[in-house]
Design a protein around this motif. Structure first.
Motif, PDB file in Angstrom:
ATOM      1  N   ALA A  12       0.825  -1.204   0.000  1.00 12.28           N
ATOM      2  CA  ALA A  12       0.000   0.000   0.000  1.00 12.28           C
ATOM      3  C   ALA A  12       0.863   1.259   0.000  1.00 12.28           C
ATOM      4  O   ALA A  12       0.596   2.225  -0.714  1.00 12.28           O
ATOM      5  CB  ALA A  12      -0.924  -0.012   1.219  1.00 12.28           C
ATOM      6  N   VAL A  13       1.926   1.255   0.815  1.00 13.48           N
ATOM      7  CA  VAL A  13       2.827   2.407   0.880  1.00 13.48           C
ATOM      8  C   VAL A  13       3.539   2.620  -0.449  1.00 13.48           C
ATOM      9  O   VAL A  13       3.709   3.746  -0.931  1.00 13.48           O
ATOM     10  CB  VAL A  13       3.857   2.217   2.016  1.00 13.48           C
ATOM     11  CG1 VAL A  13       4.913   3.306   1.966  1.00 13.48           C
ATOM     12  CG2 VAL A  13       3.147   2.228   3.368  1.00 13.48           C
ATOM     13  N   ALA A  14       3.964   1.510  -1.073  1.00 12.54           N
ATOM     14  CA  ALA A  14       4.710   1.623  -2.323  1.00 12.54           C
ATOM     15  C   ALA A  14       3.792   1.820  -3.523  1.00 12.54           C
ATOM     16  O   ALA A  14       4.258   2.129  -4.617  1.00 12.54           O
ATOM     17  CB  ALA A  14       5.545   0.359  -2.544  1.00 12.54           C
ATOM     18  N   LEU A  40       8.763  -9.390  -5.602  1.00 11.23           N
ATOM     19  CA  LEU A  40       9.401  -8.648  -4.504  1.00 11.23           C
ATOM     20  C   LEU A  40       9.642  -7.185  -4.854  1.00 11.23           C
ATOM     21  O   LEU A  40      10.485  -6.527  -4.243  1.00 11.23           O
ATOM     22  CB  LEU A  40      10.735  -9.309  -4.130  1.00 11.23           C
ATOM     23  CG  LEU A  40      10.666 -10.750  -3.622  1.00 11.23           C
ATOM     24  CD1 LEU A  40      12.057 -11.258  -3.288  1.00 11.23           C
ATOM     25  CD2 LEU A  40       9.756 -10.862  -2.404  1.00 11.23           C
ATOM     26  N   SER A  41       8.900  -6.672  -5.815  1.00 11.99           N
ATOM     27  CA  SER A  41       9.127  -5.288  -6.236  1.00 11.99           C
ATOM     28  C   SER A  41       8.850  -4.288  -5.110  1.00 11.99           C
ATOM     29  O   SER A  41       9.386  -3.168  -5.122  1.00 11.99           O
ATOM     30  CB  SER A  41       8.253  -4.949  -7.449  1.00 11.99           C
ATOM     31  OG  SER A  41       6.879  -5.145  -7.169  1.00 11.99           O
ATOM     32  N   VAL A  42       8.031  -4.679  -4.122  1.00 14.55           N
ATOM     33  CA  VAL A  42       7.766  -3.779  -2.991  1.00 14.55           C
ATOM     34  C   VAL A  42       9.018  -3.545  -2.161  1.00 14.55           C
ATOM     35  O   VAL A  42       9.084  -2.603  -1.373  1.00 14.55           O
ATOM     36  CB  VAL A  42       6.638  -4.336  -2.099  1.00 14.55           C
ATOM     37  CG1 VAL A  42       5.325  -4.348  -2.835  1.00 14.55           C
ATOM     38  CG2 VAL A  42       6.987  -5.728  -1.592  1.00 14.55           C
ATOM     39  N   ASN A  45      13.491  -0.755  -2.996  1.00 18.57           N
ATOM     40  CA  ASN A  45      14.334   0.292  -2.399  1.00 18.57           C
ATOM     41  C   ASN A  45      15.183  -0.216  -1.242  1.00 18.57           C
ATOM     42  O   ASN A  45      16.049   0.507  -0.745  1.00 18.57           O
ATOM     43  CB  ASN A  45      13.459   1.453  -1.903  1.00 18.57           C
ATOM     44  CG  ASN A  45      12.768   2.183  -3.039  1.00 18.57           C
ATOM     45  OD1 ASN A  45      13.305   2.273  -4.141  1.00 18.57           O
ATOM     46  ND2 ASN A  45      11.574   2.693  -2.773  1.00 18.57           N
ATOM     47  N   ALA A  46      14.929  -1.461  -0.822  1.00 21.42           N
ATOM     48  CA  ALA A  46      15.630  -1.979   0.350  1.00 21.42           C
ATOM     49  C   ALA A  46      16.504  -3.186   0.051  1.00 21.42           C
ATOM     50  O   ALA A  46      17.362  -3.540   0.862  1.00 21.42           O
ATOM     51  CB  ALA A  46      14.618  -2.349   1.438  1.00 21.42           C
ATOM     52  N   VAL A  47      16.314  -3.794  -1.104  1.00 20.82           N
ATOM     53  CA  VAL A  47      17.013  -5.037  -1.409  1.00 20.82           C
ATOM     54  C   VAL A  47      17.723  -4.936  -2.751  1.00 20.82           C
ATOM     55  O   VAL A  47      17.188  -4.368  -3.707  1.00 20.82           O
ATOM     56  CB  VAL A  47      16.016  -6.226  -1.451  1.00 20.82           C
ATOM     57  CG1 VAL A  47      16.720  -7.506  -1.875  1.00 20.82           C
ATOM     58  CG2 VAL A  47      15.360  -6.412  -0.091  1.00 20.82           C
ATOM     59  N   ASN A 121      22.799 -10.018   3.382  1.00 18.35           N
ATOM     60  CA  ASN A 121      22.970  -8.812   4.198  1.00 18.35           C
ATOM     61  C   ASN A 121      21.808  -7.833   4.020  1.00 18.35           C
ATOM     62  O   ASN A 121      21.986  -6.607   4.019  1.00 18.35           O
ATOM     63  CB  ASN A 121      24.287  -8.099   3.858  1.00 18.35           C
ATOM     64  CG  ASN A 121      25.495  -8.949   4.205  1.00 18.35           C
ATOM     65  OD1 ASN A 121      25.536  -9.594   5.258  1.00 18.35           O
ATOM     66  ND2 ASN A 121      26.485  -8.973   3.313  1.00 18.35           N
ATOM     67  N   ALA A 122      20.608  -8.387   3.847  1.00 21.80           N
ATOM     68  CA  ALA A 122      19.399  -7.571   3.756  1.00 21.80           C
ATOM     69  C   ALA A 122      18.539  -7.869   4.968  1.00 21.80           C
ATOM     70  O   ALA A 122      18.580  -8.967   5.526  1.00 21.80           O
ATOM     71  CB  ALA A 122      18.631  -7.873   2.473  1.00 21.80           C
ATOM     72  N   SER A 123      17.752  -6.904   5.396  1.00 23.12           N
ATOM     73  CA  SER A 123      16.910  -7.102   6.577  1.00 23.12           C
ATOM     74  C   SER A 123      15.549  -7.632   6.155  1.00 23.12           C
ATOM     75  O   SER A 123      15.002  -7.237   5.134  1.00 23.12           O
ATOM     76  CB  SER A 123      16.732  -5.780   7.338  1.00 23.12           C
ATOM     77  OG  SER A 123      16.140  -4.813   6.497  1.00 23.12           O
ATOM     78  N   SER A 124      15.022  -8.567   6.947  1.00 23.05           N
ATOM     79  CA  SER A 124      13.699  -9.112   6.676  1.00 23.05           C
ATOM     80  C   SER A 124      12.627  -8.120   7.091  1.00 23.05           C
ATOM     81  O   SER A 124      12.885  -7.172   7.847  1.00 23.05           O
ATOM     82  CB  SER A 124      13.522 -10.424   7.442  1.00 23.05           C
ATOM     83  OG  SER A 124      12.204 -10.866   7.357  1.00 23.05           O
ATOM     84  N   SER A 125      11.415  -8.332   6.592  1.00 21.80           N
ATOM     85  CA  SER A 125      10.303  -7.447   6.952  1.00 21.80           C
ATOM     86  C   SER A 125       9.825  -7.695   8.373  1.00 21.80           C
ATOM     87  O   SER A 125       8.988  -6.970   8.890  1.00 21.80           O
ATOM     88  CB  SER A 125       9.129  -7.640   5.983  1.00 21.80           C
ATOM     89  OG  SER A 125       8.703  -8.978   5.984  1.00 21.80           O
ATOM     90  N   GLY A 126      10.380  -8.731   9.006  1.00 17.56           N
ATOM     91  CA  GLY A 126      10.082  -8.999  10.403  1.00 17.56           C
ATOM     92  C   GLY A 126       8.919  -9.963  10.580  1.00 17.56           C
ATOM     93  O   GLY A 126       8.062 -10.087   9.741  1.00 17.56           O
TER      94      GLY A 126
END
Length: 241
Positions: A12-14, A40-42, A45-47, A121-126
């Protein structure tokens, strides 16, 4: 369903769409491989997708691949392992196989995705992913999925032709050995996916034909032997002098 809700918020944010598909290929013994393909296009900006692709290629503990911004992960399952059951009825002349899918193994896919993200070395969405229980009350999640127009597809690839495919009031689309479901509709139904397929019981057919041939040969031999025994001896004519 925490992982799905998080991804919906990110989408929604993206302002992006979020699509996932599952393809379960079932072997003759009931064992399966399930391939999850996710957009994974959402996370663009992070991956780093090249880094994800390189990580998948280097990892032996996770079977995955990345093409563009799409990632696939493969899991291998056996029947009666908590996700689905597979039963075979050896009837005559047809063998009937019944596949019942109760849960989608999102817990396994989520754990493998977390390993890949960590290795890259990427962070998961949690949040820890949990399996999607098709028989649970999923009304709130279904409402959110429909609101954000999320596409979830579940495909089952069988070795034999499917004859029936449903999940409650939801009917699967049968195309030969392949059955396709809208997973959002299945979740709304609150019922497991049930697929029946049939094939000729060749073993029983060959056995019966073999017995019939042996019986026919035995009968033919008996009739021929009896006729030979009952036939009168031939009389020889005396030559006139």
């Amino acid at each position: 369903m925490r992982n799905i809700m998080i991804l919906l918020l990110l989408a929604a944010v993206a302002g992006a769409t979020f699509d996932q598909s599952y393809v379960q290929s079932v072997a003759g013994d009931g064992s399966s491989s399930i391939v999850k393909t996710q957009d994974l296009s959402v996370f663009s900006n992070a991956v780093s997708f090249p880094a994800l692709a390189a990580t998948c290629a280097a990892m032996s503990s996770v079977q995955c691949s990345v093409s563009g911004q799409t990632m696939t992960i493969t899991e291998r399952l056996i029947p009666n392992g908590g996700y689905y059951t597979y039963m075979t009825d050896n009837g005559f002349p047809l063998i009937t196989n019944t596949l019942i899918v109760n849960k989608v193994p999102n817990d396994l896919f989520g754990a493998d995705l977390a390993r890949v993200l960590y290795a890259a070395n990427a962070s998961s969405s949690g949040g820890q992913s949990i399996a999607i229980d098709l028989t649970a009350d999923n009304r709130d999640v279904v409402s959110a999925l429909k609101q954000f127009k999320v596409n979830l597809t579940y495909v089952v690839d069988l070795q034999t032709g499917a004859t029936e495919a449903s999940a409650g009031n939801v009917t699967g689309i049968i195309a030969g050995n392949t059955v396709t479901f809208d997973l959002v509709d299945v979740m709304a139904s609150g019922q497991p996916i049930v697929i029946k397929s049939q094939q000729l019981n060749l073993g029983a057919i060959v056995l019966i034909l073999g017995v019939a041939v042996i019986a026919w040969l035995a009968y033919s031999f008996f009739v021929t032997s009896r006729k030979t025994q009952e036939a009168p001896p031939s009389l020889k004519r005396k030559k006139a002098k």
